[in-house]
Design an enzyme around this catalytic site. Structure first.
Site, mmCIF file in Angstrom:
data_model
loop_
_atom_site.group_PDB
_atom_site.id
_atom_site.type_symbol
_atom_site.label_atom_id
_atom_site.label_comp_id
_atom_site.label_asym_id
_atom_site.label_seq_id
_atom_site.Cartn_x
_atom_site.Cartn_y
_atom_site.Cartn_z
ATOM 1 N N CYS A 409 59.811 39.251 6.176
ATOM 2 C CA CYS A 409 60.769 40.254 5.726
ATOM 3 C C CYS A 409 61.013 41.347 6.758
ATOM 4 O O CYS A 409 62.117 41.843 6.889
ATOM 5 C CB CYS A 409 60.318 40.854 4.410
ATOM 6 S SG CYS A 409 58.689 41.582 4.498
ATOM 7 N N HIS A 453 56.515 44.353 1.377
ATOM 8 C CA HIS A 453 57.881 43.933 1.662
ATOM 9 C C HIS A 453 58.580 45.001 2.486
ATOM 10 O O HIS A 453 58.150 46.142 2.525
ATOM 11 C CB HIS A 453 58.607 43.711 0.327
ATOM 12 C CG HIS A 453 59.922 43.010 0.461
ATOM 13 N ND1 HIS A 453 60.046 41.853 1.177
ATOM 14 C CD2 HIS A 453 61.152 43.295 -0.022
ATOM 15 C CE1 HIS A 453 61.307 41.457 1.122
ATOM 16 N NE2 HIS A 453 62.007 42.332 0.399
ATOM 17 N N ASP A 469 68.804 43.770 0.545
ATOM 18 C CA ASP A 469 67.585 43.056 0.928
ATOM 19 C C ASP A 469 67.959 41.771 1.639
ATOM 20 O O ASP A 469 68.275 40.765 1.000
ATOM 21 C CB ASP A 469 66.753 42.751 -0.318
ATOM 22 C CG ASP A 469 65.361 42.272 0.060
ATOM 23 O OD1 ASP A 469 65.153 41.930 1.244
ATOM 24 O OD2 ASP A 469 64.494 42.252 -0.836
#
Lengths: 704, 303
Positions: A409, A453, A469
């Site tokens: 991520c 994350h 995201d």
């Protein structure tokens, strides 16, 4: 060289149980210390038992000395110090093993038992989980049974000893509960040594670079747990906000606060509100990970300008916070300095990047459209989500976007923000946690380090900071599903691959069962954490408040009352035949005896008062007359039936004549004579034993 | 100490050398109206001790040698047909003497043993339906060989309990032994001994023992001892209430001999080994008297 002087019969009765207890005591240490240390204790147990059953000699004095040196050396070799959590505990284990080998008297046996109790407690420096607590109870029961065996329980069988030990431990449970509830709690960690790292060796850091979060991705450690009032938010809304990064230096993302951000009004919020209790595990940092966007929070916390919550100091022990959150709706306009920061780039972008972004800008220059185009790019090009991305030489962003295309991520969030900034759209990286396991048994959300994350926020005029995201574009399962990924052979993580799916179905029934058990265990563990481990000063205060205790004074009354009650109960239970010293004459005598005791003249409990007076007279002629008269009167009152009050007064007067301190030059002689006196007593007893009856020195006076 | 006793002891000590303590206990036992069991190997002066005491007290003395064929009638007496009166006439046995030495009591069968022991307890003898009282004072000194010797019928616990005290004489120390070897024949001394404590005087003293004061503090101590013997895992069985009475009574006699009107814990401790030694058995089995009573003397605090 020196055979143990312990009677073999005693050892045969007690040693096996003791060795079993010791072996059990150090069992959890196998997980926390190098195997040499618990192994040494096991070895010592084995040696001792071999010495008992196979007549193998126990180590000689020299052997023990060498073993001691070796043990200390081993501790130093491993830890470079003899204190601290690991070093100190290892030293204790070595000491326990050595003492076991060295046992020569009954006293040593007791010492080993007490040392073992201490070693059992050191385990709490490493872990405070339920199994360890259960282990402690078991160990205490075993050691209790050892003590029973040493204290006249020889006639009980092993089962009888264990039963009695368990009974005694059970009887202690109410006392334990009362002490647990009412003993004032100390603020601060109870099980941490000063020089230890603050708890939580894993967690987010204050900067982001490739690989930082992916390392966390493999950790199953709990980061925090959340109990919701009402329904939890849907998975795609579970963003737990942590530090925000503005500045990119070509490799690392940092907060970049050279100057403080201008004060901002918190965003207005709208939509569904969530109230929840966050139980945060210890970590190194001050961040409290609230659901976006935190609306209300307890007094000790502050909200940073970037919207995440900060505690006053690093969270070194487990804490609980009552929070409420609601999605952000409206922001104040972006200030010039913020805009500048949100567009910062570490130099000219790579040509390929420039070209890519320019192409998007030509299609549609609006911020929203560019962001969507970038997400489409991630989705359509062969990007792969992997926990072990290959290393990138040169510009990490360009390398990731055009060459490796594998990342976690933080790669996606970083690259996305970079692309936005190249396109002139203010953007920033947000880190925190996303998702979490819903535990249907305990009805709480468990967020582990693997849920760490990073995502992006871009500024869209009119909307304000908008969460995007990019990882969701590549691996939507990461965001929308409960986390369920399998590491494939080369370490890359593939979400929901067909193979995994098929395997999962075949194993589903078994896995369902295991999963069920796992959830149940998590729920029990959460309850343990919530009700036992988190019982600190705050929770105690709340509990006592519910009992009507609001201030310390009241607590002290409570404590005194409860302890007094306990003392009274034990007094009644344990001392039914004993009475307080009711005889005033005896009280006077004991007072005077106390005076003599301070001068080194101690009367054995079974020594007659007249015999004692004779002994005092021999070793301290200066006291012979006064103490002799005092004793004679005392004996007349206590045993001769003299009851006049005047006699008691006279006794007190005589008692006052006995000096409470030895005067000057007598000191040395007094001690020497005392020894002689003690020998005399011993001699008398031996003689008496030979002749059927001790002859008191007083009664011998008739002959003289 | 009461001068009467010091004279008695001195005289006895001049005959039996180096045995002050056993002699003292022996007189204490007599004063407490108890009977005495002396356990020792042959030849250490058991009979001499008994005869000396009888002489000093001016008591008529008879000895019964217990053998395996001894019958109860040999102890108690029997009726024999008298031709002159045309009737049976009772011939009292040796037990009808104020002082009886039952020598080697464990060599006879239990039947003969119990005849004597019942007489000791009841202080009367019933023969052929007629009950006859025994004389006052009545004092039995029984001797027995250690049970390990061949040809013995060991006294059961219940019989041992009838003896107030059991003592061992032991070998004399070298100095006393040298004196013994150099001196005259001991039995030859006996006729020359003066009567130090005539029977009437002894009876009066015996009745005074009861009046010696035992305070409640002292009774606490006695009870502590009894309790300890019953609760401690060291012993197979504790001291009986009768043993407690015996202990107290012997201690009273001991205090009286010391010229005191009250019992002290030291008196209890002095008489404890001979009074409790034969009534207690260590759980471990063995152990002499000293070893048996040592925990009582050492571990029971004086309250």
């Amino acid at each position: 060289m020196t055979p143990p002087s312990l009677p073999p019969e005693l050892l045969r009765r007690n040693l096996p149980l003791l060795c079993a207890a010791l072996a059990l005591v150090v069992t959890p240490h196998w997980a926390d210390l190098p195997p040499a240390f618990p192994g040494f204790v096991w070895l010592a147990c084995g040696w001792r038992l071999a010495a008992l059953y196979r007549k193998a000699p126990p180590p000689s004095r020299i052997g023990l000395f060498l073993l001691t040196l070796a043990g200390a050396g081993l501790v130093y070799l491993h830890f470079h110090k003899f204190y601290g959590r690991e070093g100190g505990t290892a030293l204790f284990l070595v000491g326990l093993g050595l003492k076991l080998l060295e046992m020569r008297s009954l006293r040593d046996l007791y010492l080993v038992v007490y040392l073992a109790l201490f070693v059992a407690v050191t385990e709490y420096l490493f872990s405070q989980s339920i199994p360890i607590a259960a282990h402690t109870l078991g160990v205490v029961t075993l050691l209790m049974s050892c003590l029973i065996g040493l204290n006249g329980g020889e006639n009980l069988g092993l089962a009888g000893r264990l039963r009695l030990g368990a009974k005694m431990v059970l009887q202690a449970v109410p006392v334990m509960v009362v002490l647990f509830l009412f003993l004032p709690r100390i603020a601060g960690p109870l099980w941490k040594l000063p020089e230890d790292e603050p708890g939580g060796t894993t967690g987010l850091s204050d900067s982001m670079e490739p690989g930082a979060i992916s390392r966390l991705g493999l950790s199953r450690e709990t980061a925090f747990r959340v109990d919701f009032e009402g329904a939890p938010p849907p998975p795609q809304e579970r963003y737990w906000r942590g530090p925000v990064f503005w500045k990119y230096d070509g490799r690392r993302w940092t907060a970049g606060y050279d100057q403080p951000l201008p004060a901002r009004r918190p965003p207005q919020t709208a939509g569904a509100s969530y109230r929840y209790v966050l139980t945060l595990e210890p970590q190194r940092r001050r961040w409290v990970f609230a659901l976006e966007t935190a609306e209300t929070f307890p007094a000790g916390l502050t909200r940073a300008e970037d919207g995440f919550l900060l505690a006053a100091e690093p969270i070194r022990e487990r804490r609980r916070y009552l929070l409420s959150s609601r999605p952000a709706a409206a922001f104040d306009a972006l200030s010039e300095s913020e805009r500048r920061r949100a567009l910062q780039l570490p130099g000219m972008p790579d040509e390929r990047v420039r070209a890519l972004v320019d192409g998007w800008l030509l299609e549609d220059p609006s911020a929203d459209a560019v962001a969507q185009r970038a997400l489409r790019h991630f989705r359509e090009q062969p990007f792969i989500y992997s926990l072990r991305p290959p290393a990138i030489d040169g510009d990490p962003i360009a390398g990731f976007l055009f060459e490796t295309r594998r990342g976690f991520c933080e790669h996606y969030a970083g690259a996305f923000v970079y692309l936005m900034r190249v396109a002139g759209i203010p953007a920033r990286v947000v880190t925190g946690y996303q998702g979490g396991h819903w535990n249907p048994v305990g009805h709480f959300l468990e967020v582990s380090q693997a849920d760490a994350h990073a995502w992006a926020e871009i500024w869209i005029d009119g909307n304000g900071w908008t969460r995007i995201d990019p990882t969701a574009a590549v691996a939507p399962e990461r965001i929308e599903r409960e986390l369920a990924f399998e590491a494939d052979a080369d370490g890359a993580v593939v979400f929901a691959s067909p193979v995994a799916e098929a395997l999962g179905q075949r194993l589903s029934s078994l896995r369902g069962l295991i999963r069920e058990a796992g959830l149940l265990w998590d729920a029990v563990d959460h309850a343990w954490v919530q009700w036992v481990l988190a019982y600190g000063p705050e929770n105690q205060g709340r509990f006592l408040e519910r009992l009507g205790v609001v201030d310390w004074n009241r607590l002290v009354y409570w404590l005194t009352g409860l302890l007094g009650l306990l003392a009274l109960i034990s007094f009644i239970l344990l001392w039914p035949r004993g009475r307080p010293v009711a005889d005033p004459a005896l009280r006077v005598y004991l007072r005077v005896a106390g005076k003599l005791e301070r001068q080194g003249l101690v009367r054995a409990p079974a020594e007659g008062m007249r015999d004692f007076a004779a002994r005092v007279a021999r070793s301290r002629p200066d006291l012979a007359e006064s103490f002799g008269r005092f004793t004679a009167l005392f004996l007349a009152i206590r045993y001769g039936g003299v009851v006049q009050p005047a006699a008691l007064e006279r006794l007190k007067a005589l008692g006052r004549e006995i000096p409470s301190r030895q005067r000057g030059s007598h000191q040395h002689r007094g001690f020497r004579d005392l020894d002689a006196g003690a020998e005399g007593i011993a001699g008398t007893t031996a003689e008496a034993a030979q002749h059927h009856g001790p002859q008191g020195p007083g009664s011998r006076r008739g002959h003289d | 100490m009461d001068p009467v006793f010091s004279r008695l002891l001195e005289t006895a000590n001049s005959v039996i050398l180096g045995k002050e303590q056993p002699i003292r206990l022996c007189i204490c036992c007599l004063l407490a109206r108890g009977h005495l069991l002396i356990e020792d190997v042959p030849g250490v002066g058991k009979t001499t001790l008994a005869r000396t005491l009888a002489a000093l007290l001016g008591l008529k003395y008879q000895r019964i040698q217990f053998t395996s064929d001894l019958l109860p009638a040999d102890v108690l007496g029997s009726s024999i047909y008298d031709a002159t009166t045309h009737g049976f006439r009772f011939h009292p046995g040796p037990v009808f003497n104020p002082m009886v030495l039952a020598d080697e009591i464990n060599r006879s069968t239990p039947r003969a043993q119990s005849a004597l022991l019942e007489a000791m307890e009841e202080r009367q003898v019933t023969v052929e339906g007629e009950t006859r009282p025994l004389p006052e004072p009545f004092f039995v000194i029984a001797t027995q060989n250690p049970n390990t010797q061949i040809g013995t019928f060991p006294l059961p616990e219940s019989q041992l309990d009838r003896f107030l005290m059991r003592i061992e004489l032991g070998y004399p120390d070298p100095r006393a032994e040298r004196e013994l070897l150099m001196g005259e024949e001991r039995y030859a001394l006996l006729p020359q001994l003066p009567v130090c404590l005539p029977a009437e005087r002894l009876l009066a003293l015996q009745s005074r023992v009861r009046d010696v004061h035992a305070s409640s503090a002292l009774l606490d101590y006695v009870q502590s001892l009894l309790h300890f013997s019953r609760e401690s895992p060291l012993y197979q069985n504790g001291l009986s209430p009768r043993a407690g009475l015996a202990l107290l009574h012997a201690a009273k006699a001991w205090a009286l001999m010391d010229g005191r009107a009250a019992v002290l814990p030291e008196d209890i401790q002095a008489v404890l080994p001979p009074v409790a030694g034969h009534r207690l058995k260590l759980a471990s089995g063995g152990g002499g008297v000293a070893e048996t009573v040592a925990p009582l003397l050492r571990d029971v605090a004086i309250p």
